[in-house]
Design a protein around this motif. Structure first.
Motif, PDB file in Angstrom:
ATOM      1  N   PHE A 215       0.649  -1.312  -0.060  1.00 48.48           N
ATOM      2  CA  PHE A 215      -0.522   0.050   0.239  1.00 48.48           C
ATOM      3  C   PHE A 215       0.799   0.936   0.071  1.00 48.48           C
ATOM      4  CE2 PHE A 215      -2.928  -2.980   1.735  1.00 48.48           C
ATOM      5  CZ  PHE A 215      -4.088  -2.866   1.306  1.00 48.48           C
ATOM      6  N   HIS A 216       2.423   1.170   0.446  1.00 47.76           N
ATOM      7  CA  HIS A 216       3.160   2.707   0.119  1.00 47.76           C
ATOM      8  C   HIS A 216       4.136   2.421  -0.299  1.00 47.76           C
ATOM      9  CE1 HIS A 216       0.670   3.150   3.691  1.00 47.76           C
ATOM     10  NE2 HIS A 216       1.145   1.488   4.825  1.00 47.76           N
ATOM     11  N   VAL A 217       4.110   0.881  -1.534  1.00 48.29           N
ATOM     12  CA  VAL A 217       4.661   1.380  -2.724  1.00 48.29           C
ATOM     13  C   VAL A 217       5.281   3.078  -3.676  1.00 48.29           C
ATOM     14  CG1 VAL A 217       5.338   0.488  -4.617  1.00 48.29           C
ATOM     15  CG2 VAL A 217       4.944  -0.899  -3.021  1.00 48.29           C
ATOM     16  N   ASP A 218       4.115   3.428  -3.720  1.00 49.22           N
ATOM     17  CA  ASP A 218       3.793   4.434  -4.121  1.00 49.22           C
ATOM     18  C   ASP A 218       4.284   5.769  -3.359  1.00 49.22           C
ATOM     19  OD1 ASP A 218       2.803   4.967  -7.060  1.00 49.22           O
ATOM     20  OD2 ASP A 218       0.819   5.787  -6.682  1.00 49.22           O
ATOM     21  N   GLU A 219       4.322   5.619  -2.494  1.00 50.05           N
ATOM     22  CA  GLU A 219       4.712   7.310  -1.631  1.00 50.05           C
ATOM     23  C   GLU A 219       5.939   7.013  -1.593  1.00 50.05           C
ATOM     24  OE1 GLU A 219       2.891   6.654   2.231  1.00 50.05           O
ATOM     25  OE2 GLU A 219       1.223   6.804   1.176  1.00 50.05           O
ATOM     26  N   GLU A 220       6.843   5.222  -1.804  1.00 46.94           N
ATOM     27  CA  GLU A 220       8.186   5.583  -1.369  1.00 46.94           C
ATOM     28  C   GLU A 220       8.915   6.161  -2.532  1.00 46.94           C
ATOM     29  OE1 GLU A 220       8.664   1.406  -0.446  1.00 46.94           O
ATOM     30  OE2 GLU A 220       7.221   2.075   1.629  1.00 46.94           O
ATOM     31  N   ALA A 221       8.002   5.012  -4.168  1.00 48.11           N
ATOM     32  CA  ALA A 221       8.527   5.764  -5.344  1.00 48.11           C
ATOM     33  C   ALA A 221       8.746   7.122  -4.976  1.00 48.11           C
ATOM     34  CB  ALA A 221       7.740   4.989  -6.122  1.00 48.11           C
ATOM     35  N   SER A 222       7.337   8.325  -4.533  1.00 47.05           N
ATOM     36  CA  SER A 222       7.646   9.421  -4.427  1.00 47.05           C
ATOM     37  C   SER A 222       8.709  10.655  -3.845  1.00 47.05           C
ATOM     38  CB  SER A 222       6.612  10.170  -3.878  1.00 47.05           C
ATOM     39  OG  SER A 222       5.093   9.738  -5.153  1.00 47.05           O
ATOM     40  N   ALA A 223       8.931   9.788  -2.791  1.00 48.97           N
ATOM     41  CA  ALA A 223       9.999   9.560  -2.226  1.00 48.97           C
ATOM     42  C   ALA A 223      11.688   9.773  -3.079  1.00 48.97           C
ATOM     43  CB  ALA A 223      10.339   9.056  -0.637  1.00 48.97           C
ATOM     44  N   ILE A 224      12.019   8.794  -3.126  1.00 52.84           N
ATOM     45  CA  ILE A 224      13.175   8.015  -4.067  1.00 52.84           C
ATOM     46  C   ILE A 224      13.404   8.816  -5.224  1.00 52.84           C
ATOM     47  CG2 ILE A 224      14.191   6.314  -5.159  1.00 52.84           C
ATOM     48  CD1 ILE A 224      13.063   4.201  -4.104  1.00 52.84           C
ATOM     49  N   GLU A 225      12.365   9.914  -6.021  1.00 55.04           N
ATOM     50  CA  GLU A 225      12.461  10.265  -6.770  1.00 55.04           C
ATOM     51  C   GLU A 225      12.324  12.246  -6.812  1.00 55.04           C
ATOM     52  OE1 GLU A 225       8.766  10.022  -9.181  1.00 55.04           O
ATOM     53  OE2 GLU A 225       8.894   8.083 -10.168  1.00 55.04           O
ATOM     54  N   ARG A 226      12.143  12.002  -5.429  1.00 53.12           N
ATOM     55  CA  ARG A 226      12.505  13.457  -4.456  1.00 53.12           C
ATOM     56  C   ARG A 226      13.990  13.567  -4.504  1.00 53.12           C
ATOM     57  NH1 ARG A 226       6.744  13.192  -2.797  1.00 53.12           N
ATOM     58  NH2 ARG A 226       8.096  12.435  -0.315  1.00 53.12           N
ATOM     59  N   SER A 227      14.086  12.591  -3.919  1.00 50.42           N
ATOM     60  CA  SER A 227      15.446  12.421  -3.313  1.00 50.42           C
ATOM     61  C   SER A 227      16.398  12.350  -4.351  1.00 50.42           C
ATOM     62  CB  SER A 227      15.500  11.457  -2.296  1.00 50.42           C
ATOM     63  OG  SER A 227      15.970  10.498  -3.180  1.00 50.42           O
ATOM     64  N   ALA A 228      16.227  11.840  -5.557  1.00 55.97           N
ATOM     65  CA  ALA A 228      17.213  12.114  -6.924  1.00 55.97           C
ATOM     66  C   ALA A 228      17.152  13.111  -7.758  1.00 55.97           C
ATOM     67  CB  ALA A 228      16.783  10.951  -7.785  1.00 55.97           C
ATOM     68  N   GLY A 229      16.043  14.825  -7.021  1.00 56.33           N
ATOM     69  CA  GLY A 229      15.761  15.390  -7.945  1.00 56.33           C
ATOM     70  C   GLY A 229      15.170  15.255  -9.215  1.00 56.33           C
ATOM     71  N   ILE A 230      14.042  14.472  -9.121  1.00 53.34           N
ATOM     72  CA  ILE A 230      12.972  14.196 -10.711  1.00 53.34           C
ATOM     73  C   ILE A 230      11.576  14.883  -9.953  1.00 53.34           C
ATOM     74  CG2 ILE A 230      12.599  12.495 -11.437  1.00 53.34           C
ATOM     75  CD1 ILE A 230      13.704  10.355 -11.118  1.00 53.34           C
ATOM     76  N   PRO A 231      11.619  16.208 -10.484  1.00 50.18           N
ATOM     77  CA  PRO A 231      10.784  16.650 -10.796  1.00 50.18           C
ATOM     78  C   PRO A 231       9.358  15.863 -10.926  1.00 50.18           C
ATOM     79  CG  PRO A 231      11.623  17.709 -12.851  1.00 50.18           C
ATOM     80  CD  PRO A 231      12.641  16.346 -12.287  1.00 50.18           C
ATOM     81  N   GLU A 232       7.765  15.959 -10.641  1.00 50.75           N
ATOM     82  CA  GLU A 232       6.846  15.435 -10.884  1.00 50.75           C
ATOM     83  C   GLU A 232       6.536  15.946 -12.423  1.00 50.75           C
ATOM     84  OE1 GLU A 232       4.390  13.871  -9.629  1.00 50.75           O
ATOM     85  OE2 GLU A 232       5.363  12.814  -8.140  1.00 50.75           O
ATOM     86  N   PRO A 233       6.000  15.280 -13.021  1.00 54.60           N
ATOM     87  CA  PRO A 233       5.543  15.541 -14.630  1.00 54.60           C
ATOM     88  C   PRO A 233       4.166  16.597 -14.058  1.00 54.60           C
ATOM     89  CG  PRO A 233       4.483  13.145 -14.210  1.00 54.60           C
ATOM     90  CD  PRO A 233       5.329  13.740 -12.864  1.00 54.60           C
ATOM     91  N   ARG A 234       4.381  17.514 -15.113  1.00 48.97           N
ATOM     92  CA  ARG A 234       3.074  19.054 -15.109  1.00 48.97           C
ATOM     93  C   ARG A 234       1.989  18.089 -16.130  1.00 48.97           C
ATOM     94  NH1 ARG A 234       6.029  24.614 -16.287  1.00 48.97           N
ATOM     95  NH2 ARG A 234       3.614  25.190 -15.634  1.00 48.97           N
ATOM     96  N   HIS A 235       0.814  18.609 -15.592  1.00 49.53           N
ATOM     97  CA  HIS A 235      -0.009  17.953 -15.913  1.00 49.53           C
ATOM     98  C   HIS A 235      -1.048  19.314 -16.602  1.00 49.53           C
ATOM     99  CE1 HIS A 235      -0.579  14.208 -14.051  1.00 49.53           C
ATOM    100  NE2 HIS A 235       0.242  14.683 -12.964  1.00 49.53           N
ATOM    101  N   SER A 236      -1.230  19.342 -17.767  1.00 52.95           N
ATOM    102  CA  SER A 236      -1.257  20.752 -18.625  1.00 52.95           C
ATOM    103  C   SER A 236      -2.889  19.859 -19.733  1.00 52.95           C
ATOM    104  CB  SER A 236      -0.399  20.970 -19.522  1.00 52.95           C
ATOM    105  OG  SER A 236      -0.157  19.988 -20.730  1.00 52.95           O
ATOM    106  N   ALA A 237      -3.625  21.219 -20.494  1.00 49.67           N
ATOM    107  CA  ALA A 237      -4.680  20.516 -21.139  1.00 49.67           C
ATOM    108  C   ALA A 237      -4.548  19.832 -22.345  1.00 49.67           C
ATOM    109  CB  ALA A 237      -5.082  21.778 -21.404  1.00 49.67           C
ATOM    110  N   ARG A 238      -3.042  20.317 -22.994  1.00 49.49           N
ATOM    111  CA  ARG A 238      -2.944  19.791 -23.645  1.00 49.49           C
ATOM    112  C   ARG A 238      -2.709  17.778 -23.949  1.00 49.49           C
ATOM    113  NH1 ARG A 238       2.176  18.324 -26.946  1.00 49.49           N
ATOM    114  NH2 ARG A 238       1.527  18.641 -28.862  1.00 49.49           N
ATOM    115  N   GLY A 239      -2.114  18.077 -22.779  1.00 51.71           N
ATOM    116  CA  GLY A 239      -2.116  16.162 -21.879  1.00 51.71           C
ATOM    117  C   GLY A 239      -3.039  15.349 -22.198  1.00 51.71           C
TER     118      GLY A 239
END
Length: 64
Positions: A9-33
């Motif tokens: 249940f917490h895998v997503d949160e852990e993956a987000s934490a790893i990405e944040r610590s590596a400096g990988i930003p969240e993808p921006r959501h746009s109307a075009r997407g």
């Protein structure tokens, strides 16, 4: 539930934490997407189905 079962249940949160610590930003959501991923395929599939059923109706003379 065991602790191993609960870990899934917490895998997503852990993956987000790893990405944040590596400096990988969240993808921006746009109307075009949204348009390219949801709206356009729905419209195109609707057009395809209209043409498909129209061809089937006339090919097999289903309207008399």
């Amino acid at each position: 539930m065991t602790k191993e079962d609960d870990a899934w249940f917490h895998v997503d949160e852990e993956a987000s934490a790893i990405e944040r610590s590596a400096g990988i930003p969240e993808p921006r959501h746009s109307a075009r997407g949204f348009i390219l991923s949801i709206f356009l395929p729905v419209i195109l599939m609707g057009i395809f189905l209209l043409v498909f059923f129209w061809v089937i109706i006339f090919r097999f003379r289903l309207l008399g």
